[in-house]
Motif scaffolding. Structure first.
Motif, mmCIF file in Angstrom:
data_model
loop_
_atom_site.group_PDB
_atom_site.id
_atom_site.type_symbol
_atom_site.label_atom_id
_atom_site.label_comp_id
_atom_site.label_asym_id
_atom_site.label_seq_id
_atom_site.Cartn_x
_atom_site.Cartn_y
_atom_site.Cartn_z
ATOM 1 N N UNK A 1 0.609 -1.016 -0.350
ATOM 2 C CA UNK A 1 0.365 0.207 -0.092
ATOM 3 C C UNK A 1 0.621 1.318 0.342
ATOM 4 N N UNK A 2 0.673 2.052 -0.697
ATOM 5 C CA UNK A 2 1.272 3.483 -1.075
ATOM 6 C C UNK A 2 0.854 4.521 0.249
ATOM 7 N N UNK A 3 1.940 4.432 0.534
ATOM 8 C CA UNK A 3 1.911 5.185 2.035
ATOM 9 C C UNK A 3 1.300 6.493 1.713
ATOM 10 N N UNK A 4 1.817 7.655 0.118
ATOM 11 C CA UNK A 4 1.302 8.828 -0.060
ATOM 12 C C UNK A 4 -0.334 8.930 -0.787
ATOM 13 N N UNK A 5 -1.334 9.468 -0.142
ATOM 14 C CA UNK A 5 -2.662 9.637 -1.034
ATOM 15 C C UNK A 5 -3.098 10.492 -1.433
ATOM 16 N N UNK A 6 -2.666 11.485 -1.099
ATOM 17 C CA UNK A 6 -2.902 12.685 -2.199
ATOM 18 C C UNK A 6 -1.653 14.027 -1.997
ATOM 19 N N UNK A 7 -1.568 14.389 -3.687
ATOM 20 C CA UNK A 7 -0.819 15.654 -3.372
ATOM 21 C C UNK A 7 -1.663 16.097 -4.020
ATOM 22 N N UNK A 8 -1.031 18.001 -3.518
ATOM 23 C CA UNK A 8 -1.295 19.130 -3.642
ATOM 24 C C UNK A 8 -0.257 19.974 -4.143
ATOM 25 N N UNK A 9 -0.849 20.225 -5.972
ATOM 26 C CA UNK A 9 0.210 21.473 -6.063
ATOM 27 C C UNK A 9 -0.735 22.918 -6.292
ATOM 28 N N UNK A 10 0.077 23.874 -6.075
ATOM 29 C CA UNK A 10 -0.724 25.016 -5.821
ATOM 30 C C UNK A 10 0.619 25.944 -6.423
ATOM 31 N N UNK A 11 0.276 26.841 -7.183
ATOM 32 C CA UNK A 11 0.913 27.953 -8.318
ATOM 33 C C UNK A 11 0.081 29.385 -8.835
ATOM 34 N N UNK A 12 1.284 29.232 -9.616
ATOM 35 C CA UNK A 12 0.968 31.429 -9.673
ATOM 36 C C UNK A 12 0.761 30.652 -11.141
ATOM 37 N N UNK A 13 -0.620 31.143 -11.777
ATOM 38 C CA UNK A 13 -0.362 31.738 -13.178
ATOM 39 C C UNK A 13 0.126 32.122 -14.036
ATOM 40 N N UNK A 14 1.033 33.406 -13.582
ATOM 41 C CA UNK A 14 1.537 34.311 -14.152
ATOM 42 C C UNK A 14 2.629 34.178 -13.515
#
Length: 138
Positions: free
Chosen positions: A20-33
């Protein structure tokens, strides 16, 4: 001997019955410009779909934040969270960081206890003797 499916996934020891892979969620935050998000924007446009298809067990969230540097956050099954800043990285660098978070352990780094060094000699250089070394002329 016939092959049968696994009846129950082992919860106490990962890898005994199934992994069972321990990572359940990856969140990517970025700016458009913002210029610091160029690599993240390029990664999202070209490579995120491939990563999502290869890892269907990981939930992927993408958020657009204005005036912020790009950040990747991974949430693990035990409740721990790891965050990596990917400011001014190339798309390949962003991919490497995402894979690092996916593959890493959710546990915090622990110091490995060192065993004391035991030796028959009291000193690293060995036992001193007046017969060793250069002769002194008097």
């Amino acid at each position: 001997m016939p092959v049968s499916a696994i009846q129950k996934v082992a919860t106490a020891q990962n890898g005994v019955g199934a992994f069972i892979l321990p990572c359940k969620r990856i969140t990517l935050r970025y700016c458009d410009w913002a210029g610091s998000s160029k690599g993240m924007n390029a990664y999202l446009k070209t490579q995120l779909g491939v990563f999502a298809k290869r890892n269907p067990q990981i939930e992927i969230q993408v958020y657009k934040k204005h005036n912020h540097h790009p950040v990747i956050t991974a949430n693990y099954l035990n409740g721990h969270e790891k965050t990596v800043n990917v400011k001014n990285m190339t798309p390949e660098g962003v991919r490497e960081k995402i894979e690092l978070l996916r593959n890493s352990s959710p546990e915090k780094n622990k110091r490995v206890p060192s065993k004391p060094v035991t030796s028959i000699n009291e000193n690293v250089r060995g036992i001193w003797s007046p017969f060793h070394g250069a002769k002194i002329k008097i």
